[in-house]
Write a protein that holds these residues in place. Sequence first.
Motif, PDB file in Angstrom:
ATOM      1  N   VAL A  21      31.408  39.700  34.278  1.00  0.00           N
ATOM      2  CA  VAL A  21      31.899  39.594  32.795  1.00  0.00           C
ATOM      3  C   VAL A  21      32.970  40.175  32.727  1.00  0.00           C
ATOM      4  O   VAL A  21      33.764  40.431  31.231  1.00  0.00           O
ATOM      5  CB  VAL A  21      30.404  41.641  32.400  1.00  0.00           C
ATOM      6  CG1 VAL A  21      29.165  40.550  32.640  1.00  0.00           C
ATOM      7  CG2 VAL A  21      30.643  41.987  33.193  1.00  0.00           C
ATOM      8  N   ALA A  22      33.759  40.725  33.783  1.00  0.00           N
ATOM      9  CA  ALA A  22      35.236  41.149  33.635  1.00  0.00           C
ATOM     10  C   ALA A  22      36.408  40.399  34.099  1.00  0.00           C
ATOM     11  O   ALA A  22      37.224  41.031  33.993  1.00  0.00           O
ATOM     12  CB  ALA A  22      35.218  42.272  34.525  1.00  0.00           C
ATOM     13  N   GLY A  23      36.166  38.865  33.541  1.00  0.00           N
ATOM     14  CA  GLY A  23      36.540  38.111  34.101  1.00  0.00           C
ATOM     15  C   GLY A  23      36.097  37.712  35.140  1.00  0.00           C
ATOM     16  O   GLY A  23      35.597  37.911  36.208  1.00  0.00           O
ATOM     17  N   LEU A  24      37.964  36.497  35.979  1.00  0.00           N
ATOM     18  CA  LEU A  24      37.046  36.228  37.232  1.00  0.00           C
ATOM     19  C   LEU A  24      37.934  36.840  38.266  1.00  0.00           C
ATOM     20  O   LEU A  24      38.570  37.723  37.674  1.00  0.00           O
ATOM     21  CB  LEU A  24      37.993  34.790  37.116  1.00  0.00           C
ATOM     22  CG  LEU A  24      38.243  33.678  36.859  1.00  0.00           C
ATOM     23  CD1 LEU A  24      38.674  32.188  36.393  1.00  0.00           C
ATOM     24  CD2 LEU A  24      36.820  33.028  36.793  1.00  0.00           C
ATOM     25  N   LYS A  25      36.638  36.898  39.243  1.00  0.00           N
ATOM     26  CA  LYS A  25      37.046  37.940  40.889  1.00  0.00           C
ATOM     27  C   LYS A  25      37.410  36.784  41.768  1.00  0.00           C
ATOM     28  O   LYS A  25      36.554  36.081  41.850  1.00  0.00           O
ATOM     29  CB  LYS A  25      35.805  38.680  40.366  1.00  0.00           C
ATOM     30  CG  LYS A  25      36.373  40.274  39.451  1.00  0.00           C
ATOM     31  CD  LYS A  25      37.458  40.899  39.580  1.00  0.00           C
ATOM     32  CE  LYS A  25      37.169  41.931  37.859  1.00  0.00           C
ATOM     33  NZ  LYS A  25      38.254  42.529  37.666  1.00  0.00           N
ATOM     34  N   ARG A  26      38.479  37.050  42.781  1.00  0.00           N
ATOM     35  CA  ARG A  26      38.341  36.769  43.213  1.00  0.00           C
ATOM     36  C   ARG A  26      37.687  36.540  44.838  1.00  0.00           C
ATOM     37  O   ARG A  26      36.988  37.904  44.534  1.00  0.00           O
ATOM     38  CB  ARG A  26      40.025  37.135  44.548  1.00  0.00           C
ATOM     39  CG  ARG A  26      39.752  35.469  45.979  1.00  0.00           C
ATOM     40  CD  ARG A  26      41.159  36.644  46.245  1.00  0.00           C
ATOM     41  NE  ARG A  26      41.909  36.065  47.287  1.00  0.00           N
ATOM     42  CZ  ARG A  26      42.261  36.233  48.274  1.00  0.00           C
ATOM     43  NH1 ARG A  26      43.692  37.059  48.088  1.00  0.00           N
ATOM     44  NH2 ARG A  26      42.661  35.650  49.782  1.00  0.00           N
ATOM     45  N   VAL A  27      36.801  35.855  45.496  1.00  0.00           N
ATOM     46  CA  VAL A  27      36.282  36.373  46.068  1.00  0.00           C
ATOM     47  C   VAL A  27      36.887  35.394  47.556  1.00  0.00           C
ATOM     48  O   VAL A  27      36.825  34.734  48.119  1.00  0.00           O
ATOM     49  CB  VAL A  27      34.404  35.164  46.357  1.00  0.00           C
ATOM     50  CG1 VAL A  27      34.664  34.229  46.167  1.00  0.00           C
ATOM     51  CG2 VAL A  27      33.840  36.020  47.188  1.00  0.00           C
ATOM     52  N   ASP A  28      36.576  36.409  48.809  1.00  0.00           N
ATOM     53  CA  ASP A  28      37.088  36.143  50.140  1.00  0.00           C
ATOM     54  C   ASP A  28      36.408  34.802  50.712  1.00  0.00           C
ATOM     55  O   ASP A  28      36.939  34.790  51.683  1.00  0.00           O
ATOM     56  CB  ASP A  28      37.652  37.362  50.336  1.00  0.00           C
ATOM     57  CG  ASP A  28      38.789  38.120  49.657  1.00  0.00           C
ATOM     58  OD1 ASP A  28      40.096  37.347  50.028  1.00  0.00           O
ATOM     59  OD2 ASP A  28      37.987  38.875  48.699  1.00  0.00           O
TER      60      ASP A  28
END
Length: 852
Positions: free
Chosen positions: A300-307
């Motif tokens: 909901v806060a945009g794209l977030k990187r996943v490691d």
Amino acid sequence: MSEAPIAEATTGAGPAGVEVVRPGESRAEGPEERLARWTAGYAPLPGLPDELVCADGALRPAWDKFLRRLAGLPDGEIAARLAAAGRHIHDTGIAYRAYGETTERDWPIGALPLLIEGAEWQAIAAGVAQRAELLEAVLSDLYGDGALARAGLLPAAAAAGDPEFLRPLVGVAPPGGRHMHTYAADLARGPDGAWRVLADRTQAPSGAGYALENRLVMARALPEVYGALDVERIASFFQAFRDGLAATATRDEPRIGLMSSGPYSDTYVEQAVLARYLGFALVEGDDLLVRDGMVSIRTVAGLKRVDVLWRRIDGDFVDPLELNPASRLGAPGLVEALRAGAVAMGNMPGTGLVESAWLAASLPALCERLLGEALRLPGLPTWWCGDPAQRDAVLERFDALAFRPAAAPAQGAFTSRAFGEGRDEAETERLRGVLRDRPGDLVAHEPVRLSTAPVWNGTRLVPRPFVLRVFAAATPEGWRVMPGGFCRISETPDVRPVAMGVGVRAADVWVLSSGSTEAQASLLPPSDRVPVRRVPGLLPSRAADNLFWLGRHLERAEAVIRLTACLLDGAGSVSTAEEDRATSARIRTLLHTWGAVPSIEGTAADLAHHALSDGGQWGSGLSHALSARRNAASLRERLSGETWRALSALHGALEAPADATDSEAALLDRAERALSLTASLAGLAQENMNRAGGFAFVDMGRRVERAVNACRFALDFGAAGASTDDLGVLLDLVDSRISYGARYILGVALAPVRDMVLLDPYNPRSVAFQIERLAERLAGLPSLRQDGVTEAPARLVAGLRGEIAGAEAATLPLDTVAAWERRLWEIADAIGARYFPGGSDAARPETLVTLA
């Protein structure tokens, strides 16, 4: 308490300390007598070892200690505790789905754990760790330079032709240096008493979450027995596994996701348990987006990187671009991201290759070659028929061996014929034909014979076949084996426990320590390693979408239930008064419009039954409750046990019992009980959900739906000329009769009722109140833009908020209320478009580079 009758009772007073039992009475059964009764007639299968008794019939030390503790509890107390455990499992939604089924079953945990002495366990753990290291080395070679095949140590044709050999992964160095991060082995004792591996699980091993739940349930059911035995704890295993995955990432505080196929996965409940316990984000393929060389989660806060991704879907479904084009479970571009080292994955796609049966015959030699030692935990004696010498050996013993496909994955390997059951003539002819024409398609192995362990049948112990699954996790220090596991055990002697299903139960596995158990482990790191934060956690857009619809479906269910209660409680009764009939007709029409009843004709009881409990009506209270439960099923890692119990209770309250009388009084009671549960769910959300998490979306779903319903109720029951009955029903539908009575003494009137239902900002049921709360929730959500421009949902809410604040009830046209209803639907659509985007149009938060 269970009692044992005394055959020859005496009368009169006995000597001091001697119990006197009169004729017809019975004496309380003592622990020693109870233990003797439990084990009387216990008869293991001939020629096979048993976990309870030794070859001479004596109890094994671990079981003797356990049963003597358990015998301190009467049979009735044990039964009551097991029943409580079953209710706990049902109420908290611990469930599984058997392969091929569409509905979930409650998790069937057995009454007794499987006990293993510490010294024996050490040998098992060493064998499992060695086997995991060996298979990791084989995978590195198969997806690397292929030296083993060139040396003739494994059959190149079998490997290359295996559907689990994923060619796009050849030459891809796994980020973190390992192909496998989790491994499991299915074990059984052979006739000689030694443990053997029935199957290797390397694709996406399941069951660790169920092992965790088994432990929690058994420790809850038998706390004094569990506490008295030195049972090895399993929490440290999960901590080591989490640390091992985190070590594969390039960032110090990596974001780890558990990649699931979704709520229709056979083991989705387990995946949710593990995600919650380990602190991982539970994601599906649609949650992931590969862009600009990174893998991101849509939030909901945009794209977030996943490691790091912990894969729980089959390897060839990970990426439809390079692997299975029919996959809808993966994310396009994931293989390229793995190739570039942008994300680590455990286990890597393609690890299912070493589950195949053709490899089993080569493992002893491979262990000597790769690890320089003998295989500690062998499998069944196996022959790959593609090798001429092995095929000749198989033909000599054809009738004594079992067969299965060489490339069969472990989960499909063991059919009934694998257990030595007879082959008919047609099957024999088919196998001989395959051995003649395509021998490499088959492996032969010794028939599986499962040893037994004790099962509680309600009155005594009986031996039943079992399979033990043991788990290992890769850590920076090497392979770590869970001190316990997951046991499948049959309820009847003729059921083979190779998979969960009818006739198979689960059992906890207690490893009894030879010394003191480790201090109570925790997944919480030392406090000095964790900085304090007061920011929202990761909320994937899919999860927010499900939270939003959870709130909406619960509010819809409540509206239908309230409308039905009004139908039953006076307004729906047959009356000669024209106003009563008109009000009843409006209730019936609205129920029909909402899809809660098939027609407006019929008695109030008939219509109420449909509206409350008819799952075939898409708009019934039961249908909305089921929809809410489906949304909640996708949110198991985010909802508390109390919330799941309340949802289960709501479903149970609305589902008509088989012997229901369906009288108006009974239906009204059902509706009132259901309303109490919807209120409980609303209270749980208000009081238990963190305001920085998903609460905003549950609440916005409720607010939008409640405002829409209030508008609809005002349009149907608050028109000009509305009767006293109409206005009374309107107040009941928005649960405002008490508030109205406290404010107005002279009775109901149109303008005051409209004001309370639509415009009163202090009434928690009014449209105005819902709009105020929507504005607050949207203001607290992250924005993708930093230019100060209001986003669409907040802009629409602000416009409607101003109109409602300036309206007057006495002069309010119903056309305006109808327009508000339409605009509320637009607000719901705008929330979905902003916070639940699909496809590749998800946006990252802007970085502010200029100032105005």
